[in-house]
Design a protein around this motif. Structure first.
Motif, PDB file in Angstrom:
ATOM      1  N   ALA A 117      48.981  43.203  39.446  1.00 46.14           N
ATOM      2  CA  ALA A 117      49.402  42.210  40.327  1.00 46.14           C
ATOM      3  C   ALA A 117      48.889  42.531  41.819  1.00 46.14           C
ATOM      4  O   ALA A 117      48.527  41.553  42.683  1.00 46.14           O
ATOM      5  CB  ALA A 117      51.027  42.332  40.279  1.00 46.14           C
ATOM      6  N   VAL A 118      49.156  43.875  42.043  1.00 42.31           N
ATOM      7  CA  VAL A 118      48.628  44.459  43.274  1.00 42.31           C
ATOM      8  C   VAL A 118      47.044  44.335  43.608  1.00 42.31           C
ATOM      9  O   VAL A 118      46.725  43.712  44.658  1.00 42.31           O
ATOM     10  CB  VAL A 118      48.670  45.952  43.426  1.00 42.31           C
ATOM     11  CG1 VAL A 118      48.261  46.563  44.609  1.00 42.31           C
ATOM     12  CG2 VAL A 118      50.399  46.291  43.229  1.00 42.31           C
ATOM     13  N   PHE A 119      46.346  44.482  42.720  1.00 45.80           N
ATOM     14  CA  PHE A 119      44.991  44.135  42.557  1.00 45.80           C
ATOM     15  C   PHE A 119      44.435  42.633  42.957  1.00 45.80           C
ATOM     16  O   PHE A 119      43.778  42.210  43.856  1.00 45.80           O
ATOM     17  CB  PHE A 119      44.092  44.634  41.339  1.00 45.80           C
ATOM     18  CG  PHE A 119      43.864  46.113  41.591  1.00 45.80           C
ATOM     19  CD1 PHE A 119      42.650  46.352  42.279  1.00 45.80           C
ATOM     20  CD2 PHE A 119      44.633  46.832  40.952  1.00 45.80           C
ATOM     21  CE1 PHE A 119      42.355  47.875  42.414  1.00 45.80           C
ATOM     22  CE2 PHE A 119      44.352  48.392  41.191  1.00 45.80           C
ATOM     23  CZ  PHE A 119      43.168  48.809  41.835  1.00 45.80           C
ATOM     24  N   LEU A 120      45.273  41.862  41.880  1.00 43.59           N
ATOM     25  CA  LEU A 120      44.827  40.300  42.102  1.00 43.59           C
ATOM     26  C   LEU A 120      45.235  39.805  43.624  1.00 43.59           C
ATOM     27  O   LEU A 120      44.505  39.108  44.330  1.00 43.59           O
ATOM     28  CB  LEU A 120      45.424  39.656  41.105  1.00 43.59           C
ATOM     29  CG  LEU A 120      45.038  39.856  39.909  1.00 43.59           C
ATOM     30  CD1 LEU A 120      46.286  39.341  38.596  1.00 43.59           C
ATOM     31  CD2 LEU A 120      43.755  38.878  39.676  1.00 43.59           C
ATOM     32  N   PHE A 121      46.503  40.188  43.856  1.00 47.51           N
ATOM     33  CA  PHE A 121      46.885  39.458  45.342  1.00 47.51           C
ATOM     34  C   PHE A 121      46.040  40.087  46.299  1.00 47.51           C
ATOM     35  O   PHE A 121      46.094  39.445  47.537  1.00 47.51           O
ATOM     36  CB  PHE A 121      48.454  39.574  45.434  1.00 47.51           C
ATOM     37  CG  PHE A 121      48.991  38.456  44.445  1.00 47.51           C
ATOM     38  CD1 PHE A 121      49.297  37.080  45.204  1.00 47.51           C
ATOM     39  CD2 PHE A 121      49.510  38.695  43.233  1.00 47.51           C
ATOM     40  CE1 PHE A 121      49.683  36.181  44.312  1.00 47.51           C
ATOM     41  CE2 PHE A 121      49.925  37.467  42.625  1.00 47.51           C
ATOM     42  CZ  PHE A 121      50.209  36.215  42.988  1.00 47.51           C
ATOM     43  N   GLU A 122      45.728  41.314  46.232  1.00 46.59           N
ATOM     44  CA  GLU A 122      44.650  41.886  47.312  1.00 46.59           C
ATOM     45  C   GLU A 122      43.686  40.934  47.568  1.00 46.59           C
ATOM     46  O   GLU A 122      42.996  40.769  48.630  1.00 46.59           O
ATOM     47  CB  GLU A 122      44.414  43.271  47.382  1.00 46.59           C
ATOM     48  CG  GLU A 122      43.335  43.719  48.022  1.00 46.59           C
ATOM     49  CD  GLU A 122      43.819  43.756  49.654  1.00 46.59           C
ATOM     50  OE1 GLU A 122      42.831  44.021  50.499  1.00 46.59           O
ATOM     51  OE2 GLU A 122      45.047  43.556  50.051  1.00 46.59           O
ATOM     52  N   ALA A 123      42.953  40.812  46.303  1.00 51.23           N
ATOM     53  CA  ALA A 123      41.774  39.846  46.155  1.00 51.23           C
ATOM     54  C   ALA A 123      42.007  38.475  46.734  1.00 51.23           C
ATOM     55  O   ALA A 123      41.275  37.909  47.562  1.00 51.23           O
ATOM     56  CB  ALA A 123      41.478  39.826  44.803  1.00 51.23           C
ATOM     57  N   VAL A 124      43.356  37.848  46.549  1.00 58.44           N
ATOM     58  CA  VAL A 124      43.838  36.585  47.064  1.00 58.44           C
ATOM     59  C   VAL A 124      43.824  36.519  48.470  1.00 58.44           C
ATOM     60  O   VAL A 124      43.360  35.738  49.222  1.00 58.44           O
ATOM     61  CB  VAL A 124      45.028  36.010  46.397  1.00 58.44           C
ATOM     62  CG1 VAL A 124      45.529  34.819  47.252  1.00 58.44           C
ATOM     63  CG2 VAL A 124      44.830  35.675  44.728  1.00 58.44           C
ATOM     64  N   ARG A 125      44.285  37.755  48.849  1.00 60.49           N
ATOM     65  CA  ARG A 125      44.558  37.711  50.535  1.00 60.49           C
ATOM     66  C   ARG A 125      43.174  37.948  51.267  1.00 60.49           C
ATOM     67  O   ARG A 125      43.152  37.324  52.302  1.00 60.49           O
ATOM     68  CB  ARG A 125      45.322  39.229  50.781  1.00 60.49           C
ATOM     69  CG  ARG A 125      45.506  39.450  52.453  1.00 60.49           C
ATOM     70  CD  ARG A 125      45.988  40.900  52.470  1.00 60.49           C
ATOM     71  NE  ARG A 125      45.038  41.863  52.274  1.00 60.49           N
ATOM     72  CZ  ARG A 125      43.952  41.977  53.212  1.00 60.49           C
ATOM     73  NH1 ARG A 125      43.776  41.366  54.348  1.00 60.49           N
ATOM     74  NH2 ARG A 125      42.969  42.986  52.986  1.00 60.49           N
ATOM     75  N   GLN A 126      42.152  38.664  50.561  1.00 61.11           N
ATOM     76  CA  GLN A 126      40.866  38.660  51.374  1.00 61.11           C
ATOM     77  C   GLN A 126      40.253  37.348  51.367  1.00 61.11           C
ATOM     78  O   GLN A 126      39.638  37.089  52.288  1.00 61.11           O
ATOM     79  CB  GLN A 126      40.015  39.644  50.562  1.00 61.11           C
ATOM     80  CG  GLN A 126      40.537  41.166  50.678  1.00 61.11           C
ATOM     81  CD  GLN A 126      39.571  42.174  49.820  1.00 61.11           C
ATOM     82  OE1 GLN A 126      38.297  41.938  49.533  1.00 61.11           O
ATOM     83  NE2 GLN A 126      40.090  43.488  49.892  1.00 61.11           N
TER      84      GLN A 126
END
Length: 250
Positions: free
Chosen positions: A237-246
């Motif tokens: 979840a942390v990795f995915l939503f950092e990708a979404v944020r970027q």
């Protein structure tokens, strides 16, 4: 002998064989270890040809799994959703005009963790999930429930070999990021705007050596507490939503 609708269990030689013949999407076939019966060998061959994982287990474990108590040395578990190919996951991203965002699960055996990862993938807008046939939870009733039904809304590929799957992703221009607590790169300082696949390791041993050697980057989540790692589904979840944020940055 037959099919229990509530949990996808199919028991008995005739029932399992008929399920395979009729095209039921079988996730795994469990066969009593040491059995040399020709019918069971035929079932195992048909199951492998259909893409199902075949697992030999002790007869006592089959007895414990059995609902009918007459399994005849074989129990199958039907998948609760259809699997797709890696190409189909890539095509899903292309059709949306987006850079692929994929999670590769390296031997996530806890069905609750796998379900939670799939739920997060669907919620984040990821294009697909890749899981191995062996030493992994499949699309069972427990995974379906843990995902809150997300397994019916996201593409999930099941592959024979995770390393080969990674190589196929690379041939499609996807960069592979291993979620590793000893990674050189920091989660916050790594670019995920291009075609991206995150590899999430098993709950106990993390990402296997051969898999991590085939990743492009090892990336860690900076930790401020005394613990050195997060639950697999939380890491995803942390990795995915950092990708979404970027990707949503203006």
């Amino acid at each position: 002998m037959g099919y229990e609708e509530d949990n996808g269990i199919i028991e008995g030689r005739n029932a399992v064989m008929e399920a395979l013949r009729s095209g039921v999407n079988i996730d795994k076939v469990f066969i009593a270890k040491g059995e040399v019966n020709s019918t069971l060998k035929h079932i195992a061959g048909a199951a492998r040809a259909a893409g199902a994982a075949v697992v030999e287990i002790d007869k006592r474990k089959l007895d414990t799994m059995s609902i009918t108590h007459s399994h005849q040395g074989v129990i199958a578990k039907a998948a609760f959703a259809d699997y797709v190919s890696i190409d189909q996951i890539i095509d899903t991203a292309r059709q949306k005009g987006e850079a692929p965002l994929i999670v590769v699960c390296d031997e996530i055996s806890d069905p609750h963790n796998l379900g939670a990862i799939i739920r997060t993938c669907e919620a984040s807008g990821a294009h697909g999930v890749i899981i191995p046939k062996r030493r992994s939870a499949g699309l069972s009733a427990t995974v379906a429930k843990a995902s809150s039904g997300a397994i019916f809304h996201i593409a999930i590929a099941r592959v024979t070999n995770i390393t080969s799957a990674i190589k196929e992703l690379k041939r499609n221009g996807v960069w592979i990021f291993a979620a590793s607590m000893d990674g050189d790169g920091s989660l916050w300082e790594t670019d995920y705007k291009g075609p991206t696949a995150f590899v999430i390791g098993s709950e106990g041993t993390g990402i296997s050596r051969l898999v991590i050697e085939n990743c492009d980057y090892k990336v860690h989540i900076p930790m401020s507490g005394k613990l050195s790692s997060l639950n697999a589904s939380v890491s995803a979840a942390v990795f995915l939503f950092e990708a979404v944020r970027q990707r949503n940055e203006v």
